[in-house]
Design an enzyme around this catalytic site. Structure first.
Site, PDB file in Angstrom:
ATOM      1  N   PRO A  11       0.787  -1.229   0.000  1.00 51.10           N
ATOM      2  CA  PRO A  11       0.000   0.000   0.000  1.00 51.10           C
ATOM      3  C   PRO A  11       0.823   1.286   0.000  1.00 51.10           C
ATOM      4  CG  PRO A  11      -0.122  -1.107   2.123  1.00 51.10           C
ATOM      5  CD  PRO A  11       0.530  -2.063   1.171  1.00 51.10           C
ATOM      6  N   ASN A  12       0.298   2.238  -0.723  1.00 51.85           N
ATOM      7  CA  ASN A  12       0.839   3.600  -0.827  1.00 51.85           C
ATOM      8  C   ASN A  12       2.073   3.710  -1.721  1.00 51.85           C
ATOM      9  OD1 ASN A  12      -1.108   4.831   1.013  1.00 51.85           O
ATOM     10  ND2 ASN A  12      -0.081   3.609   2.571  1.00 51.85           N
ATOM     11  N   ARG A  19       4.972  10.930  -2.374  1.00 53.44           N
ATOM     12  CA  ARG A  19       4.733  10.713  -0.954  1.00 53.44           C
ATOM     13  C   ARG A  19       6.051  10.814  -0.185  1.00 53.44           C
ATOM     14  NH1 ARG A  19       4.958   4.574   1.016  1.00 53.44           N
ATOM     15  NH2 ARG A  19       4.212   4.839   3.115  1.00 53.44           N
ATOM     16  N   TYR A  24      11.372   8.624   0.790  1.00 50.46           N
ATOM     17  CA  TYR A  24      11.282   7.595  -0.255  1.00 50.46           C
ATOM     18  C   TYR A  24      11.854   8.029  -1.609  1.00 50.46           C
ATOM     19  CZ  TYR A  24       8.179   5.460   3.181  1.00 50.46           C
ATOM     20  OH  TYR A  24       7.670   4.919   4.332  1.00 50.46           O
ATOM     21  N   ASN A  75       8.052  -5.698  -1.320  1.00 49.30           N
ATOM     22  CA  ASN A  75       8.018  -4.575  -0.391  1.00 49.30           C
ATOM     23  C   ASN A  75       6.586  -4.520   0.127  1.00 49.30           C
ATOM     24  OD1 ASN A  75       7.956  -2.241   1.036  1.00 49.30           O
ATOM     25  ND2 ASN A  75       8.969  -0.977  -0.520  1.00 49.30           N
ATOM     26  N   ALA A  78       3.340  -1.012   4.592  1.00 47.72           N
ATOM     27  CA  ALA A  78       2.813  -1.048   5.964  1.00 47.72           C
ATOM     28  C   ALA A  78       2.394  -2.456   6.398  1.00 47.72           C
ATOM     29  CB  ALA A  78       1.642  -0.086   6.089  1.00 47.72           C
ATOM     30  N   ASP A  88       1.649 -15.921   5.862  1.00 50.49           N
ATOM     31  CA  ASP A  88       1.136 -17.275   5.586  1.00 50.49           C
ATOM     32  C   ASP A  88       1.194 -17.583   4.094  1.00 50.49           C
ATOM     33  OD1 ASP A  88       0.663 -17.738   8.258  1.00 50.49           O
ATOM     34  OD2 ASP A  88      -1.512 -17.494   8.153  1.00 50.49           O
ATOM     35  N   GLU A  99      12.772  -9.675   1.050  1.00 47.43           N
ATOM     36  CA  GLU A  99      11.979  -8.562   1.603  1.00 47.43           C
ATOM     37  C   GLU A  99      12.759  -7.276   1.378  1.00 47.43           C
ATOM     38  OE1 GLU A  99      11.332  -8.923   5.804  1.00 47.43           O
ATOM     39  OE2 GLU A  99      10.592  -6.875   5.992  1.00 47.43           O
ATOM     40  N   HIS A 101      12.797  -2.889   1.656  1.00 57.88           N
ATOM     41  CA  HIS A 101      12.267  -1.589   2.066  1.00 57.88           C
ATOM     42  C   HIS A 101      13.148  -0.493   1.498  1.00 57.88           C
ATOM     43  CE1 HIS A 101       9.537  -3.650   4.660  1.00 57.88           C
ATOM     44  NE2 HIS A 101      10.548  -4.402   5.042  1.00 57.88           N
ATOM     45  N   ARG A 108      13.817   4.190  11.956  1.00 60.05           N
ATOM     46  CA  ARG A 108      12.551   4.931  12.031  1.00 60.05           C
ATOM     47  C   ARG A 108      11.771   4.540  13.283  1.00 60.05           C
ATOM     48  NH1 ARG A 108       9.719   4.719   6.351  1.00 60.05           N
ATOM     49  NH2 ARG A 108       8.549   6.407   7.338  1.00 60.05           N
ATOM     50  N   ARG A 112       7.994   0.186  13.196  1.00 58.02           N
ATOM     51  CA  ARG A 112       8.500  -0.314  11.903  1.00 58.02           C
ATOM     52  C   ARG A 112       9.643  -1.324  12.084  1.00 58.02           C
ATOM     53  NH1 ARG A 112       6.044   3.209   8.137  1.00 58.02           N
ATOM     54  NH2 ARG A 112       5.678   5.231   9.081  1.00 58.02           N
TER      55      ARG A 112
HETATM   56  C1  DQA Z   1       8.472   0.819   3.494  1.00 55.98           C
HETATM   57  C2  DQA Z   1       8.627   1.024   5.006  1.00 55.98           C
HETATM   58  C3  DQA Z   1       7.305   0.777   5.713  1.00 55.98           C
HETATM   59  O1  DQA Z   1       7.451   0.934   7.124  1.00 55.98           O
HETATM   60  C4  DQA Z   1       6.262   1.756   5.224  1.00 55.98           C
HETATM   61  O2  DQA Z   1       5.007   1.482   5.829  1.00 55.98           O
HETATM   62  C5  DQA Z   1       6.151   1.806   3.748  1.00 55.98           C
HETATM   63  C6  DQA Z   1       7.354   1.673   2.926  1.00 55.98           C
HETATM   64  C7  DQA Z   1       9.762   1.178   2.727  1.00 55.98           C
HETATM   65  O3  DQA Z   1       9.847   0.822   1.550  1.00 55.98           O
HETATM   66  O4  DQA Z   1      10.665   1.816   3.277  1.00 55.98           O
HETATM   67  O5  DQA Z   1       5.081   2.073   3.210  1.00 55.98           O
HETATM   68  O6  DQA Z   1       8.209  -0.550   3.251  1.00 55.98           O
END
Ligand code: DQA
Length: 141
Positions: A11-12, A19, A24, A75, A78, A88, A99, A101, A108, A112
């Site tokens: 998300p986002n 954003r 980011y 990624n 959240a 799962d 994984e 980020h 942070r 997180r």
């Molecule tokens: C994120 C870090 C997460 O804590 C955050 O909610 C994101 C982006 C990152 O790419 O740094 O939306 O995954």
């Protein structure tokens, strides 16, 4: 046959570039996808690139990956910090998971620092900015 890597974004991340650019960066998700496609073709990999703001859509994409993908770069955004459902689904996937980020989540807020996904992932990347996506592809090479 070249390996197919699913690149999944939570998300986002559709707002990447707009954003919180101080965290980011200024690149959009489309920019990231384009750079990954170039790097993937140099490496002889194929990618399926996907973003959703919905947890269930990400779970279903991971189910699809069970049949099709040789690896997942995710990624979870959240959902990293909240989603047992994504964990799962990844546990039902038989190939490596990275994984990723963009930001260094450990620098942070405390909420997180915990990830449901890290215990499943072969590798975890954080804080490389959007360059991390390309570096993660190198892992699969
Ligand atoms: C994120 C870090 C997460 O804590 C955050 O909610 C994101 C982006 C990152 O790419 O740094 O939306 O995954």
């Amino acid at each position: 046959m070249s390996k197919l890597i699913y690149v999944l974004n939570g998300p986002n991340l559709n707002l990447l570039g707009k954003r919180q650019p101080e965290i980011y960066g200024h690149e959009t998700l489309a920019d990231v996808e384009e750079r990954m496609r170039k790097r993937a073709s140099t490496l002889g990999l194929e990618i399926e690139f996907f973003q959703s703001n919905y947890e269930g859509a990400l779970v279903e994409k991971i189910h699809e990956a069970r049949e099709k993908a040789d690896g997942i770069i995710i990624n979870p955004a959240a959902y990293t910090h909240t989603s047992v459902a994504i964990l799962d689904a990844l546990n039902a996937f038989d190939h490596p998971v990275v994984e990723l980020h963009i930001s260094n989540v450990h620098k942070r807020e405390a909420f997180r620092h915990h990830s449901f996904v890290s215990g499943r992932a072969e590798a975890v990347m954080a804080g490389f900015g959007t360059l991390g996506y390309e570096l993660a592809l190198e892992y699969f090479k």
